[in-house]
Write an enzyme that holds these catalytic residues in place. Sequence first.
Site, mmCIF file in Angstrom:
data_model
loop_
_atom_site.group_PDB
_atom_site.id
_atom_site.type_symbol
_atom_site.label_atom_id
_atom_site.label_comp_id
_atom_site.label_asym_id
_atom_site.label_seq_id
_atom_site.Cartn_x
_atom_site.Cartn_y
_atom_site.Cartn_z
ATOM 1 N N GLU A 65 -82.288 -14.546 6.157
ATOM 2 C CA GLU A 65 -82.582 -13.822 7.407
ATOM 3 C C GLU A 65 -81.419 -12.917 7.814
ATOM 4 O OE1 GLU A 65 -85.373 -13.538 8.754
ATOM 5 O OE2 GLU A 65 -86.479 -15.146 7.792
ATOM 6 N N GLY A 66 -80.722 -12.385 6.821
ATOM 7 C CA GLY A 66 -79.530 -11.585 7.064
ATOM 8 C C GLY A 66 -78.311 -12.464 7.015
#
Length: 589
Positions: free
Chosen positions: A432-433
């Site tokens: 998610e980053g």
Amino acid sequence: MANYRAPLEDMSFLIDELLDAGTRLGELPAYAELGVGAELTTALLDEAAKLAGDVISPLRRVGDEQPATCENGVVTISPGYAEALQQLGQGGWQGISADPEHGGQGLPELYSTAAFEMWNSADMAFALQPMLSAGAALAIAAHGSEEQKQAWLPKMYSGEWAGTMNLTEAGAGSDLGVMKARAVPEGDHYRVYGQKIFITWGDHEACDNIVHLVLAKLPDAPEGSRGISLFIVPKFLVNADGSPGERNDVYPVSVEHKLGIHGSPTCVMAFGDSEGAIGYLLGEENRGLACMFTMMNEARLKVGMQGLGMSVGAYQEAVEYARERVQGGVPIIQHPDVRRMLLTMKSLNEAMRALVYTEALSMDLAHAGPEDERAAAQVRVDLMIPIIKGWMTEVGQELTSLGVQVHGGMGYVEETGVAQFMRDVRIAAIYEGTNGIQAADLVGRKLGRDGGGAMQDILAQVADTVSALRAADNEDLTAIAGPLASALAGLEATTTQIVASLKEDPAVAMGASFDYMMQAGYLLGGWHLARSALLCQQRIAEGTERDFYARKIATAAFYAEVILPRCESHASAQGGAGGQLRHYREDWL
């Protein structure tokens, strides 16, 4: 290894007392008829705790030791997972905060956050399935046509159908602009071709259908990330009566062999290896990233909760072991260094929980609060999400490692199960980053867009808490005030420096961004514990005899004494962003 036990007392305190959800949310039109308040909080948390402790938690070791497999295009998941997913869906948990118009329960995100903490503490690998399904459903709810919402959402919210997100391709990582997946128009649908990697819960047979959201490029799409569209690509095409029909041309190629979360089938997915996978455009052409980012705030908040969830599980195992393990004639919980580790785990767990619950409430206010307050609430959420995701997953790695350390040599052998928490949580800082991306987002986008204005608004609230602590006629509270005031002054100074660097030399700001994110996380966690301590002292002064309140004050005091000084080290480290970090020769690395 005991089953997970939800920390219901602290959860209820945060929701009903510190955040006063019954008043702040219960009177809003969106929630007025749902009975939001202490009675609902108790009922919901109790039921969620039973599901987490009795059904999901026993699967944690099963999933770790009997991981998902893929053979001949079929994924087999760990024993017991399918039945547990069915119970979760039948209980209405999948659509807990979703729109009732499409089959959801319409409850605040705050309650969904509490439930997801429990799923993650019980078994993070399992919890990824409802998390990804919720994210996919959110994107359809936000950007789908009414026909698409009616077709897909009720089955997703009931848990009958699952959802996934298909972003990453081999060699691309977070650089989505270079993706090769393509979509060719064909009448009222598209043919999707390509391969995606790292697709969490990409395939399984626990649900009747899987709704894949797939990023791909149209033939005439602009170059780079501006030319990406988003498509709904179901595992099974849907018949006119809404039932699953013919198998679509989308299959799992393999599942990854991972460090942790073994029970979660992380798949390589192939789209269109034969005649092409039929897909349906979601939102506008070439606006796929905007559609996908709709779900990012919620997804990143839930990933931050994975840091909390695994840390809570590790703490419960560690404190139980420390009470039973005798060394030197006494239980090791009496040894000063073991007490240091356990208190570090406990205080940071409670700080993380207070932070994430507070911002879940902000999400609710941004969605359903008074019209003139929604924009400000959303700005706050946008600022806090990278801190929640980044800081909490970094802390999760530390605390799960401490859980192993408390066990000593027994923690290093798999039979105790405590090492699994450390292995499982490691991915949370990556997906998610990555946390470097979160730090860059916090500094480059969130501070940069308003010159640090949103952060200064929050720091003004921290200053108010410092004043209240100093005014209190209580030694424990006034002792908390000094470290909190010092940490506050430090973040005020580094915020000013970062904002200036963004204008003068952005590379220096980016070099300092990770330490700035960590500094902010430690301060804000301490702030919420200080707020809790103030409220607990008020309750005691009112004559309430409850051990929880005294314990909460003591936990906040420990955090102020031992954890808040970390802010200073992170502030000092930022000063080196323009030094050797920048000038060190690349060929020396």
